[in-house]
Design an enzyme around this catalytic site. Structure first.
Site, mmCIF file in Angstrom:
data_model
loop_
_atom_site.group_PDB
_atom_site.id
_atom_site.type_symbol
_atom_site.label_atom_id
_atom_site.label_comp_id
_atom_site.label_asym_id
_atom_site.label_seq_id
_atom_site.Cartn_x
_atom_site.Cartn_y
_atom_site.Cartn_z
ATOM 1 N N HIS A 21 19.568 28.149 31.145
ATOM 2 C CA HIS A 21 20.682 28.958 30.630
ATOM 3 C C HIS A 21 21.892 28.869 31.541
ATOM 4 C CE1 HIS A 21 18.662 31.724 33.447
ATOM 5 N NE2 HIS A 21 19.815 32.349 33.552
ATOM 6 N N CYS B 66 47.894 16.726 44.308
ATOM 7 C CA CYS B 66 46.552 17.275 44.075
ATOM 8 C C CYS B 66 45.508 16.465 44.831
ATOM 9 C CB CYS B 66 46.257 17.242 42.578
ATOM 10 S SG CYS B 66 44.521 17.549 42.187
ATOM 11 N N HIS C 81 37.262 21.060 37.820
ATOM 12 C CA HIS C 81 36.126 20.590 38.623
ATOM 13 C C HIS C 81 35.088 21.691 38.741
ATOM 14 C CE1 HIS C 81 38.464 22.947 41.511
ATOM 15 N NE2 HIS C 81 37.345 23.111 42.205
ATOM 16 N N HIS D 53 21.688 28.097 35.454
ATOM 17 C CA HIS D 53 20.425 28.443 36.113
ATOM 18 C C HIS D 53 19.303 27.563 35.572
ATOM 19 C CE1 HIS D 53 21.786 32.662 37.624
ATOM 20 N NE2 HIS D 53 21.926 31.735 38.547
ATOM 21 N N ASN E 114 34.346 27.752 39.500
ATOM 22 C CA ASN E 114 35.318 28.835 39.621
ATOM 23 C C ASN E 114 36.554 28.355 38.918
ATOM 24 O OD1 ASN E 114 33.732 30.472 41.334
ATOM 25 N ND2 ASN E 114 34.379 29.259 43.105
ATOM 26 N N GLN F 263 31.433 22.800 41.314
ATOM 27 C CA GLN F 263 30.794 22.539 42.596
ATOM 28 C C GLN F 263 29.280 22.555 42.437
ATOM 29 O OE1 GLN F 263 32.209 24.276 46.240
ATOM 30 N NE2 GLN F 263 33.877 25.304 45.174
ATOM 31 N N HIS G 61 42.887 21.376 39.327
ATOM 32 C CA HIS G 61 42.286 20.179 38.726
ATOM 33 C C HIS G 61 40.854 20.534 38.287
ATOM 34 C CE1 HIS G 61 42.313 15.651 38.464
ATOM 35 N NE2 HIS G 61 41.098 15.995 38.067
ATOM 36 N N GLN H 188 29.176 49.120 36.362
ATOM 37 C CA GLN H 188 29.545 50.011 35.268
ATOM 38 C C GLN H 188 30.573 49.282 34.425
ATOM 39 O OE1 GLN H 188 32.773 51.561 34.973
ATOM 40 N NE2 GLN H 188 32.232 52.839 33.235
ATOM 41 N N ASP I 244 34.280 18.026 51.558
ATOM 42 C CA ASP I 244 34.731 17.764 52.934
ATOM 43 C C ASP I 244 34.577 18.998 53.815
ATOM 44 O OD1 ASP I 244 35.680 15.057 52.327
ATOM 45 O OD2 ASP I 244 37.224 16.065 51.143
ATOM 46 N N HIS J 51 44.460 15.875 35.356
ATOM 47 C CA HIS J 51 44.734 17.098 36.100
ATOM 48 C C HIS J 51 44.870 18.309 35.164
ATOM 49 C CE1 HIS J 51 46.275 19.239 39.642
ATOM 50 N NE2 HIS J 51 47.144 19.798 38.838
ATOM 51 N N SER K 87 40.620 26.955 44.362
ATOM 52 C CA SER K 87 41.696 26.515 45.237
ATOM 53 C C SER K 87 42.538 25.408 44.615
ATOM 54 C CB SER K 87 41.111 26.034 46.562
ATOM 55 O OG SER K 87 40.206 24.978 46.320
ATOM 56 N N CYS L 220 43.087 14.549 42.225
ATOM 57 C CA CYS L 220 43.538 13.519 41.286
ATOM 58 C C CYS L 220 43.163 12.122 41.808
ATOM 59 C CB CYS L 220 45.054 13.609 41.094
ATOM 60 S SG CYS L 220 45.558 14.749 39.790
ATOM 61 N N LYS M 189 39.005 42.294 38.001
ATOM 62 C CA LYS M 189 37.985 43.324 38.215
ATOM 63 C C LYS M 189 37.352 43.160 39.588
ATOM 64 C CE LYS M 189 34.181 45.751 36.726
ATOM 65 N NZ LYS M 189 34.213 47.151 36.426
ATOM 66 N N PHE M 190 37.358 44.214 40.326
ATOM 67 C CA PHE M 190 36.601 44.224 41.573
ATOM 68 C C PHE M 190 35.460 45.206 41.413
ATOM 69 C CE2 PHE M 190 40.805 42.982 43.138
ATOM 70 C CZ PHE M 190 40.471 41.888 43.904
HETATM 71 P P1 H2U Z 1 37.126 25.561 44.496
HETATM 72 O O1 H2U Z 1 36.186 25.180 43.401
HETATM 73 O O2 H2U Z 1 36.847 26.929 45.026
HETATM 74 O O3 H2U Z 1 38.543 25.335 44.144
HETATM 75 O O4 H2U Z 1 36.848 24.569 45.683
HETATM 76 C C1 H2U Z 1 37.211 23.212 45.732
HETATM 77 C C2 H2U Z 1 36.430 22.582 46.839
HETATM 78 O O5 H2U Z 1 37.045 21.378 47.229
HETATM 79 C C3 H2U Z 1 36.340 23.473 48.078
HETATM 80 O O6 H2U Z 1 34.985 23.805 48.262
HETATM 81 C C4 H2U Z 1 36.809 21.195 48.604
HETATM 82 C C5 H2U Z 1 36.869 22.582 49.183
HETATM 83 O O7 H2U Z 1 36.059 22.681 50.332
HETATM 84 N N1 H2U Z 1 37.779 20.266 49.153
HETATM 85 C C6 H2U Z 1 37.368 19.051 49.667
HETATM 86 O O8 H2U Z 1 36.175 18.775 49.695
HETATM 87 N N2 H2U Z 1 38.294 18.161 50.139
HETATM 88 C C7 H2U Z 1 39.634 18.394 50.197
HETATM 89 O O9 H2U Z 1 40.399 17.547 50.598
HETATM 90 C C8 H2U Z 1 40.155 19.724 49.774
HETATM 91 C C9 H2U Z 1 39.171 20.666 49.154
HETATM 92 ZN ZN ZN Z 2 44.607 16.733 40.027
#
Ligand code: H2U
Ligand code: ZN
Length: 356
Positions: free
Chosen positions: A302, A56, A172, A287, A159, A174, A170, A329, A82, A119, A167, A59, A317-318
């Protein structure tokens, strides 16, 4: 009591609901689901994540992209993404071709916040102290990024789940901080400002007290917050976490309100996981007031939770067809979703496997 034929029944008749926060409408078709939720849980493989995953990139101690390596962190860990979508050094230039083709450079900062070294610990499974620590870190990020002269908005979001395009499992979130206020918060800000100008009161203060009085769409509350399935919810089990006192950001919270915020996000996260006994996927985000150096008495703290579900725990859902071309809807009503979430235990299913 027999209803008159002409009387609108929100649990029966197709109708439009108004979203006062965005000024937009949604179409609700409750007759398509006579039951609160037709979804069944498909066979979701039981997830057992290790406490530490050597592969990971979030981690402690592990290598990230490029030359970066995580420190052996022991609580929350924040780093510059990154592959940041926003970069501080972006030139501010404009590009135009006539009046119809227009672009602007957008400078900003993208960060990743690991909730804890574990993790396997989502917000739903973290303890009180760990969640509170996340709240403190997010408040400090909002404050420090927001105080950069060129940053006017700080968006914190998570997300969760592969379904949401996350992605890495773990836990987290953003942070994208940038020079302009993005579309959704800008829409809400305009609506909150207009409401305050017209009535001299706050839109979300009025909304939260109305919902507490009606008690039809409340999921759970504590001293500082209410979790509501908003009347205008689009996503099944969408919720909004609204502060009961008026302030615009994490930095406006009192000490005890930070604890209460940590408490309420943990509780709604547990309810979500318990709904289908899976680690529930969603996109959530906070927000807050713009950080443009002006006072924003109209803005009210909120958080939104948007689950991506359609018919079941695993069917995503799309927005398609009518929703792409007209407006969103939904079939499940806010009232039935709130009732489902309200009836669910706040003890995480993984902590009491024997009881069910
Ligand atoms: P998600 O929340 O969509 O999983 O995104 C994880 C973020 O981690 C993603 O924006 C970043 C990706 O750019 N990332 C790094 O900054 N360094 C890494 O080594 C892999 C992923
Ligand atoms: Zn991890």
């Amino acid at each position: 009591m027999q209803r008159k034929k002409s009387e609108l029944d929100l649990s029966l008749h197709p109708h439009r609901r108004f979203n006062p926060l965005t000024g937009e409408w949604i179409l609700v078709s409750p007759h398509r689901t006579q039951r609160p939720w037709q979804g069944k849980v498909e066979d979701v493989p039981a997830e057992t994540k290790p406490e530490y995953d050597p592969a990971c990139y979030l981690c402690p101690g592990n290598a990230r992209a490029g030359d970066a390596r995580n420190p052996p962190y022991t609580s929350t860990f924040v780093f510059d993404n990154d592959f940041g979508s926003l970069l501080p050094s972006t030139p501010r230039g404009r590009y135009t071709r006539g009046s119809l083709i227009l672009a602007e450079g957008e400078a900003g900062v993208s960060r990743v916040v690991c909730f804890s070294p574990r993790h396997d610990r989502t917000l739903a499974e973290m303890d009180r102290e760990e969640t509170r620590n996340v709240v403190d870190v997010l408040a400090e990020e909002y404050r420090s990024l927001g105080s950069l002269p060129y940053i006017r908005h700080v968006q914190i979001f998570e997300n969760k789940g592969a379904m949401m395009g996350c992605s890495n499992p773990h836990p987290h979130c953003q942070i994208w901080a940038e020079r302009t206020v993005p579309v959704e918060p800008a829409k809400e800000a305009r609506r909150m400002l207009a409401y305050r100008r017209a009535r001299g009161r706050c839109l979300l203060c009025d909304y939260v007290s109305l919902e507490l009085k009606l008690a039809e769409r409340i999921v759970c509350v504590n001293e500082g917050f209410a979790v509501i399935v908003p009347f205008w919810a689009v996503w099944p089990f969408e919720t909004i976490v609204v502060s009961r006192r008026h302030y615009g950001s994490l930095t406006g919270m009192r000490e005890e309100e930070r604890d209460e915020f940590a408490d309420i996000i943990r509780r709604i996260a547990v309810r979500y996981d318990n709904l289908f006994r899976i680690s529930f996927p969603y996109s959530s985000g906070i927000h807050q007031s713009p950080t443009d150096g002006k006072k924003h008495p109209e803005s009210h703290f909120h958080m939104h939770f948007f689950p991506p579900l359609l018919r079941s725990a695993t069917v995503r859902k799309f927005m398609v067809g009518y929703e792409m071309l007209a407006n969103p809807q939904r079939d499940i009503t806010a009232e039935s979703a709130a009732a489902r979430l309200r009836d669910i235990s706040e003890v995480h299913y993984r902590r009491c496997p024997a009881s069910e």
